[in-house]
Structure formats: C-alpha cells, structure tokens
Write an enzyme that holds these catalytic residues in place. Structure first.
Site, PDB file in Angstrom:
ATOM      1  N   ASN A  13       0.122  -0.838   0.287  1.00 56.04           N
ATOM      2  CA  ASN A  13       0.104   0.175   0.021  1.00 56.04           C
ATOM      3  C   ASN A  13       1.033   1.411   0.411  1.00 56.04           C
ATOM      4  O   ASN A  13       1.652   1.623   1.158  1.00 56.04           O
ATOM      5  CB  ASN A  13      -0.614   0.206   1.526  1.00 56.04           C
ATOM      6  N   TRP A  14       0.803   1.705  -1.607  1.00 52.35           N
ATOM      7  CA  TRP A  14       2.232   3.253  -1.618  1.00 52.35           C
ATOM      8  C   TRP A  14       1.232   4.666  -0.648  1.00 52.35           C
ATOM      9  O   TRP A  14       1.335   4.727  -0.459  1.00 52.35           O
ATOM     10  CB  TRP A  14       2.158   3.561  -3.178  1.00 52.35           C
ATOM     11  N   LYS A  15       0.375   4.285   0.065  1.00 49.65           N
ATOM     12  CA  LYS A  15      -0.302   5.259   0.356  1.00 49.65           C
ATOM     13  C   LYS A  15      -0.202   6.908  -0.498  1.00 49.65           C
ATOM     14  O   LYS A  15       0.126   6.281  -1.208  1.00 49.65           O
ATOM     15  CB  LYS A  15      -0.318   5.644   1.548  1.00 49.65           C
ATOM     16  N   HIS A  99      -9.723   0.535   5.259  1.00 49.85           N
ATOM     17  CA  HIS A  99      -8.559   1.312   5.495  1.00 49.85           C
ATOM     18  C   HIS A  99      -8.635   1.985   6.932  1.00 49.85           C
ATOM     19  O   HIS A  99      -9.413   3.244   6.615  1.00 49.85           O
ATOM     20  CB  HIS A  99      -7.567   2.009   5.320  1.00 49.85           C
ATOM     21  N   GLU A 101      -6.180   4.565   8.203  1.00 49.88           N
ATOM     22  CA  GLU A 101      -6.569   5.964   7.781  1.00 49.88           C
ATOM     23  C   GLU A 101      -7.591   6.735   7.028  1.00 49.88           C
ATOM     24  O   GLU A 101      -8.421   7.683   7.275  1.00 49.88           O
ATOM     25  CB  GLU A 101      -4.887   6.404   6.963  1.00 49.88           C
ATOM     26  N   GLU A 171      -5.336  -4.976  10.632  1.00 48.78           N
ATOM     27  CA  GLU A 171      -4.219  -3.679  11.018  1.00 48.78           C
ATOM     28  C   GLU A 171      -4.422  -3.376  12.038  1.00 48.78           C
ATOM     29  O   GLU A 171      -5.369  -3.004  11.882  1.00 48.78           O
ATOM     30  CB  GLU A 171      -4.614  -3.217   9.351  1.00 48.78           C
ATOM     31  N   GLY A 177       2.383   2.141  11.022  1.00 50.80           N
ATOM     32  CA  GLY A 177       3.558   3.431  10.409  1.00 50.80           C
ATOM     33  C   GLY A 177       4.262   3.331  11.849  1.00 50.80           C
ATOM     34  O   GLY A 177       4.910   4.960  11.997  1.00 50.80           O
ATOM     35  N   GLY A 238       3.093  -1.310   4.478  1.00 51.84           N
ATOM     36  CA  GLY A 238       3.237   0.070   3.543  1.00 51.84           C
ATOM     37  C   GLY A 238       4.653   1.055   3.285  1.00 51.84           C
ATOM     38  O   GLY A 238       4.583   0.305   2.714  1.00 51.84           O
ATOM     39  N   GLY A 239       5.117   1.047   4.365  1.00 51.75           N
ATOM     40  CA  GLY A 239       6.826   1.525   4.429  1.00 51.75           C
ATOM     41  C   GLY A 239       7.306   1.091   3.160  1.00 51.75           C
ATOM     42  O   GLY A 239       8.014   0.731   2.941  1.00 51.75           O
TER      43      GLY A 239
HETATM   44  P1  13P Z   1       3.265   0.468   7.635  1.00 51.01           P
HETATM   45  O1  13P Z   1       4.130  -1.213   7.045  1.00 51.01           O
HETATM   46  O2  13P Z   1       4.117   1.692   6.965  1.00 51.01           O
HETATM   47  O3  13P Z   1       3.167   0.314   9.272  1.00 51.01           O
HETATM   48  O4  13P Z   1       1.511   0.225   7.340  1.00 51.01           O
HETATM   49  C1  13P Z   1       0.545  -0.511   6.867  1.00 51.01           C
HETATM   50  C2  13P Z   1      -0.246   0.046   6.146  1.00 51.01           C
HETATM   51  O5  13P Z   1      -0.898   0.738   6.510  1.00 51.01           O
HETATM   52  C3  13P Z   1      -0.768  -0.720   5.347  1.00 51.01           C
HETATM   53  O6  13P Z   1      -1.439  -0.996   4.972  1.00 51.01           O
END
Ligand code: 13P
Length: 259
Positions: A13-15, A99, A101, A171, A177, A238-239
């Site tokens: 997930n590149w956000k 998600h 977020e 999650e 994050g 994510g990261g």
């Molecule tokens: P991180 O791997 O950066 O903690 O993010 C997880 C995430 O929100 C994937 O959707």
C-alpha cells in the site's frame, strides 16, 4: 500460511507516496530481486494517478495493480471520486477498503465500507477489507468484539458466492507506521478469530479458503515469522513496500523462491 487451502497475497500500500515517474524505476529494481516464479499474488495498491503506469510497467514483473479506495456510488456528481466501474475498466484487480486512515481522516464508517465492498464485487474487483483495533481498544480488551463488529458490518448482505472474491486484512491501528509490529502470536490470535467469525457467518469451507492478511509495520525482518502463522495468509505492507529490496524480501519470505 496454509497454501493448500488458500492464496498467499503480498500487497503493498503505497498510500500517498511516489510519482508516476517513480513506477518504472521501482519495478525495474524490484524485478532484479524477484524469483522468476512466485506462488503468491504480488499486488501493489498505488495512488490513483499512478495506476496506469503500474498497469503498464508492472505487468512483466507479474505485479497486480490495486487501488487504495473507491467510491460507494455508481457514477455522477461526486467530484474527486473514482468508481469501481472506472477502476475495472482500466484493469485494476484489487482495492483496499476501510483502511484505518480513511476511517479516521475521512470519517468512513462501516456502512460506507460495506457499500464500497458491494460496488467492488459488482465490478469484479477483489476488496481488501481492512479491520483493526486502536491501542485503547486493545488495552480495554475490546479487540475481538471490535473486529467482530467490523467484519460483520463490512460483509453485511454479501453472498457466499461473493465472499470468495474478498480478502480480509487485519491491521491493528497501533502497529501502522509506528514500527511497532504485532507479535506473531497477536497477529495469529486475531487472524484466527477472523476466520472463526467467517466460519460462523458462512460455514467451514469458505472460512478455510479466505485469505487473511496481516498489516502494520511488516518488514523484511519480521515477515517470515508473521507469515509462518497458520492463519496469516499474507501481508498488507505500507512503508516497506516503497523500497524494492525490502518488498522483495517480504515476497521471498512466503517461500516463493523455492519454486
Ligand atoms: P506500515 O507497513 O507502514 O505500518 O503500514 C501498514 C498499512 O497501513 C498498510 O495498509
């Protein structure tokens, strides 16, 4: 993972990161680290403006393109939104829904999440349905009741025949994050509970075959242990999905390079 009964999925997930011009160099580098054959689906959920580049350049590396959100409406006056039909039209196969977020910053509630899941299924896109508790909920021992509620709400009105196209991602919000990963025992405990909820709702077979991913600070170092858990069928990353070498290590941690 239980590769006998279900698909392993590693989804990035590149956000809101990366430019369209970053896609080709990213894929070119990723390719150099990847084994030729993989037994997992490799998905990258990229910002909407990068989807066309990912579809173009990711194909050769067998990267399946995903989106990060979708409108709950079919079409019309919804400025800025993108419909499931539009995503399907250009070749998007997966889409993240609910998600944390989006739930937190855009007040996306369970009803909306459910409506989005339905739109995606109508348009032949696999929803990756995110659920997870806050730190406060965990500390108050409310994790399982919260997850139970989120899963039932997201899948409300979803037929058994549609469920097989759904993916669930656990999650924990406190792990996203933060660099604070859930222990493999915590991840397994909740993913196992999610499967038990699916079993209650749809029966043993669908529960056995649905892929449940873990997300939250998964990285090259901790992926193998998390993925070794019987009910963790992959990751939503994510990261670490922004770094080709790290993302490749996570893919390899599925055992995909043994083929
Ligand atoms: P991180 O791997 O950066 O903690 O993010 C997880 C995430 O929100 C994937 O959707």
């Amino acid at each position: 993972m239980n590769t006998k009964y279900r698909k392993t999925i590693i989804a990035g997930n590149w956000k809101m990161n990366m430019l369209a011009s970053d896609v080709k160099p990213f894929v070119d580098e990723l390719k150099t680290y990847l084994p030729k054959t993989r037994s997992c689906d490799t998905v990258l959920c990229v910002p909407a403006v990068n989807i066309c580049s990912m579809l173009k350049y990711g194909k050769e590396a067998k990267i399946i393109c995903g989106a990060q959100d979708v409108s709950e409406h079919d079409k019309g006056a919804y400025t800025g939104d993108i419909s499931a039909a539009q995503l399907n039209d250009i070749g998007v196969k997966y889409c993240i829904v609910g998600h944390s977020e989006r739930r937190a910053y855009y007040a996306e509630g369970d009803l909306k999440v459910n409506a989005k899941v339905k739109k995606l299924l109508e348009n032949k896109i696999h929803p990756i349905i995110c659920v997870g508790e806050s730190l406060e909920q965990r500390e108050k021992n409310l994790t399982m009741s919260h997850i139970n509620y989120q899963i039932r709400a997201a899948l409300s009105g979803i037929e058994l025949s549609e469920l097989r196209h759904c993916v669930i991602a656990y999650e924990p919000i406190w792990a996203i994050g933060t660099g604070k990963t859930a222990t493999s025992e915590q991840a397994q405990e909740v993913c196992c509970e999610i499967r038990a909820i699916i079993r209650e709702m749809y029966g043993a077979r669908p529960a056995r075959s649905i892929s449940i991913l873990y997300g939250g600070s998964m990285n090259a170092k901790n992926a193998a242990e998390l993925l070794a858990q019987p009910d963790v069928d992959g990751g939503l990353i994510g990261g670490a999905s922004l770094k080709p070498a790290d993302f490749a290590e996570i893919i390899k941690a599925t055992g995909a390079d043994n083929e």
